[in-house]
Design a protein around this motif. Sequence first.
Motif, PDB file in Angstrom:
ATOM      1  N   GLU A  58       0.804  -1.214   0.000  1.00  0.00           N
ATOM      2  CA  GLU A  58       0.000   0.000   0.000  1.00  0.00           C
ATOM      3  C   GLU A  58       0.843   1.273   0.000  1.00  0.00           C
ATOM      4  O   GLU A  58       0.397   2.321  -0.464  1.00  0.00           O
ATOM      5  N   ILE A  85      -2.517  -7.840  -1.314  1.00  0.00           N
ATOM      6  CA  ILE A  85      -2.220  -6.463  -0.933  1.00  0.00           C
ATOM      7  C   ILE A  85      -1.835  -6.424   0.537  1.00  0.00           C
ATOM      8  O   ILE A  85      -2.510  -7.019   1.382  1.00  0.00           O
ATOM      9  N   TYR A  86      -0.729  -5.723   0.839  1.00  0.00           N
ATOM     10  CA  TYR A  86      -0.180  -5.700   2.197  1.00  0.00           C
ATOM     11  C   TYR A  86      -0.170  -4.270   2.730  1.00  0.00           C
ATOM     12  O   TYR A  86       0.438  -3.383   2.145  1.00  0.00           O
ATOM     13  N   GLN A  87      -0.868  -4.083   3.835  1.00  0.00           N
ATOM     14  CA  GLN A  87      -0.929  -2.781   4.470  1.00  0.00           C
ATOM     15  C   GLN A  87       0.453  -2.373   4.978  1.00  0.00           C
ATOM     16  O   GLN A  87       1.210  -3.204   5.471  1.00  0.00           O
ATOM     17  N   SER A  88       0.751  -1.105   4.860  1.00  0.00           N
ATOM     18  CA  SER A  88       1.989  -0.513   5.378  1.00  0.00           C
ATOM     19  C   SER A  88       3.249  -1.074   4.718  1.00  0.00           C
ATOM     20  O   SER A  88       4.351  -0.862   5.206  1.00  0.00           O
ATOM     21  N   TYR A  89       3.097  -1.793   3.611  1.00  0.00           N
ATOM     22  CA  TYR A  89       4.245  -2.375   2.921  1.00  0.00           C
ATOM     23  C   TYR A  89       4.748  -1.395   1.866  1.00  0.00           C
ATOM     24  O   TYR A  89       3.957  -0.773   1.152  1.00  0.00           O
ATOM     25  N   THR A 130      -0.413   1.336  -7.214  1.00  0.00           N
ATOM     26  CA  THR A 130      -1.664   0.645  -7.530  1.00  0.00           C
ATOM     27  C   THR A 130      -2.091   0.930  -8.961  1.00  0.00           C
ATOM     28  O   THR A 130      -2.541   0.036  -9.689  1.00  0.00           O
TER      29      THR A 130
END
Length: 349
Positions: free
Chosen positions: A289, A316-320, A296
């Motif tokens: 993200e 999808i990986y948060q804070s990645y 994106t």
Amino acid sequence: MDMEGKYRNSQPGPRPVVLLHHGITLSSACFALLNANESMAYILADAGFDVWMANTRSNTFSRGNYNYSHRQSEYWYHSIDEYGLIDLPAQVNAALQVAGAKKLAIVGHSQGCSVAYAMLSTMPEMNGRVSVVAHLGPVVFLDYFRAPFMKAMGEMRNDLYARTAKIGEFLWYRFVAPYIDVCRDYYNSELCTAALNLIFFGPSMFITPDETAVIFKTWPASVSMRNVGHWAQMLTDGQLRFQRYDFGSNCGNLTNHEETCNQHRYGSMQPPEYDLSKVTAPQAFFAGELDLMATTEDMLEQQRRLAPGVHAADYIYQSYSHMDFVWDRSARHALDLVDLLFRYAPGTL
């Protein structure tokens, strides 16, 4: 990450083959740099895969050349086209031959994904040798690129300099190493981490000064100016094109360092595009993200251009961010990656 139980395979016999391909300024070391339970190469090997790692020509582990020395400009005449249309097919075929397998999976990071696209969109037969491509932070359409320093460098038209410069190497490790040696000291590594994130890859919440001290043992791994210039061309042309290297259209005034022009090389005024609709091997996407390089919007454009049924999965990986896919010790995406590769492993041996 402990791969005991579900993901550990110590059984003898053939194993599914996976080829890891690094991004620009990196080498295969990025997949094996951290501890054995934290590095992608070891995680996949422990899970039961026959792991191969590619290197782009002229980086730390791929310096040989039969015809030229690294001190000659011609040594550095290569970019995505050579990596995707010459080197990667040879690497795939060699791995399959040695392993005695029918297909392999490709795990690409950043430019490693672009190289896979180049091969698969241009060489239809290679799609039959690839079970799935896992794209970790794939960078293709730089119109959506948001890494501020790198974007500014491209907009300064360094592609024009790269085409005519006598200096073929960008981020020359033997030259840069003495200056970044200070970053290997823990007390300076926090500052170096911030500088690395700002200049190149964007912020990371997971790569700490502990990792930075290790990272600078192998980074940067050298890259050709033509490779950098190729990306700058696609950033500045404003046409949302993923295309082959632009040699220019002035065939009557070539310098010693401009060895050809588009008409001679391609038979057209403009370099041909890599047509993603011709890719038939399944493509899976791993997105961060906070990734400023593989945004994106870029991934959505890639998926839009693929043929129906080729887009296989999204993660999808948060804070990645961009480099977390190779330098995060927790490797939060590893379980999803192993599951994906096993799903496409049947019938590859």
